[in-house]
Write an enzyme that holds these catalytic residues in place. Structure first.
Site, PDB file in Angstrom:
ATOM      1  N   LYS A  46       0.849  -1.199   0.000  1.00  0.00           N
ATOM      2  CA  LYS A  46       0.000   0.000   0.000  1.00  0.00           C
ATOM      3  C   LYS A  46       0.881   1.245   0.000  1.00  0.00           C
ATOM      4  O   LYS A  46       2.028   1.241   0.479  1.00  0.00           O
ATOM      5  CB  LYS A  46      -0.964  -0.009   1.181  1.00  0.00           C
ATOM      6  CG  LYS A  46      -0.326   0.041   2.578  1.00  0.00           C
ATOM      7  CD  LYS A  46      -0.016   1.441   3.077  1.00  0.00           C
ATOM      8  CE  LYS A  46       0.665   1.452   4.442  1.00  0.00           C
ATOM      9  NZ  LYS A  46       1.190   2.777   4.817  1.00  0.00           N
ATOM     10  N   ASP A  93      -3.401  -0.944   9.696  1.00  0.00           N
ATOM     11  CA  ASP A  93      -3.403  -0.985   8.237  1.00  0.00           C
ATOM     12  C   ASP A  93      -4.157  -2.189   7.671  1.00  0.00           C
ATOM     13  O   ASP A  93      -4.443  -2.238   6.480  1.00  0.00           O
ATOM     14  CB  ASP A  93      -1.969  -1.021   7.686  1.00  0.00           C
ATOM     15  CG  ASP A  93      -1.318   0.355   7.645  1.00  0.00           C
ATOM     16  OD1 ASP A  93      -2.061   1.361   7.605  1.00  0.00           O
ATOM     17  OD2 ASP A  93      -0.074   0.425   7.664  1.00  0.00           O
TER      18      ASP A  93
END
EC number: 2.7.1.148
Length: 288
Positions: A10, A136
């Site tokens: 990411k 996350d």
């Protein structure tokens, strides 16, 4: 039974901390995307109740310190599953890099075991479970461009980004996210992303407007400890990137280019003095 889940890295296009909750957690406002740099997680069910983790990198933990292991155990206990699983992680995402590699592996395990154990959970339900592993993980369950708010658990997919390339550079240092967050004071933040403008740029497929609105409030904190971050961002823009920024709590930085030829030149230039350099694109929804 067996399957392989892709676990993409990411990138934070923006990262803002609005305030700190009484429990010490931050209220986040981030725009995140996933890129075509990924780990691959193979999950094989086994009759014994053990969870086994194996990785392609000898220095990674394969016990309860591994987030993928934690994800599997969490689902097992939550749903009283009697069988176990062998989880084999083929690592490509740099470790402790601000790219969410461990979280993405854990999210891949949640998605994979949801299928293999026939749990029937939605992405939102998996994201809620994943928040207790790492902040996350909820985003990584989705692994598509999204506005991420709350404590990291509120995920609003945004559709595809305008076309551009990224040169991603990981310096040879590792950053402890808890240490960086411990130094974060929301009242002292001066350079915040323009989130509404960034969202409008994505909606209008306007890469220029999008990049102009980006920022990461953790950059000054991490750069104070690791000045090479600022140096690498300066190099990226000097070589022609339209925007250079740090991802997550660092130390990885990235430069954005709308032309592939320019991105290729920057990649070649950065590869001259950095070992871990990647030329990538954000994933389109059809890619996962």
């Amino acid at each position: 039974m067996q399957l392989i889940e892709k676990a993409p890295a990411k990138i934070n296009l923006s990262l803002d901390a609005l305030y700190q909750h009484t429990d010490g957690e931050f209220e986040w406002q981030m725009i995140m995307t996933s890129i075509d740099l990924a780990d691959y997680v193979q999950i094989t069910l086994q009759d014994s109740p053990q969870i086994e983790v194996r990785t392609s990198k000898g220095y990674l933990p394969e016990d309860k310190r591994n987030l993928a292991y934690q994800a599997a155990q969490l689902l097992r206990h939550h749903f009283d599953i009697k069988t176990g699983a062998i989880i084999e992680i083929d690592k490509h995402i740099p470790v402790a890099a601000g790219l969410g590699g461990g979280s993405s592996d854990a999210a891949a395990v949640l998605r994979g075991l949801n299928q293999l154990w026939h749990l029937g959970l939605t992405k939102a339900e998996l994201a809620h479970i994943g928040l207790s592993i790492d902040s996350d993980v909820p985003y990584c369950v989705y692994s598509e461009t999204a506005l991420v708010t709350g404590k990291g658990d509120q995920i609003q997919p945004l559709g595809d980004l305008p076309n551009f390339w990224m040169v991603v550079v990981k310096p040879e240092v590792s950053v402890s996210t808890p240490r960086i967050l411990h130094a974060l004071n929301c009242d002292q933040i001066t350079d915040r992303p323009q989130t509404d403008r960034l969202l409008a740029g994505i909606q209008q497929q306007d890469a220029q407007q999008m990049t102009a609105a980006m920022a990461n409030v953790l950059t000054p904190i991490t750069n104070q400890r690791y000045p090479q971050i600022d140096y690498l961002m300066q190099r990226l823009t000097a070589f022609g990137a339209e925007k250079a920024q740090m991802s997550g709590s660092g130390p990885t930085v990235f430069g954005i280019c709308r032309q592939y030829s320019r991105a290729q030149r920057i990649y070649n230039s950065m590869s001259g003095f950095c070992r871990e350099v990647y030329l990538v694109q954000p994933l389109k929804n059809k890619n996962h």
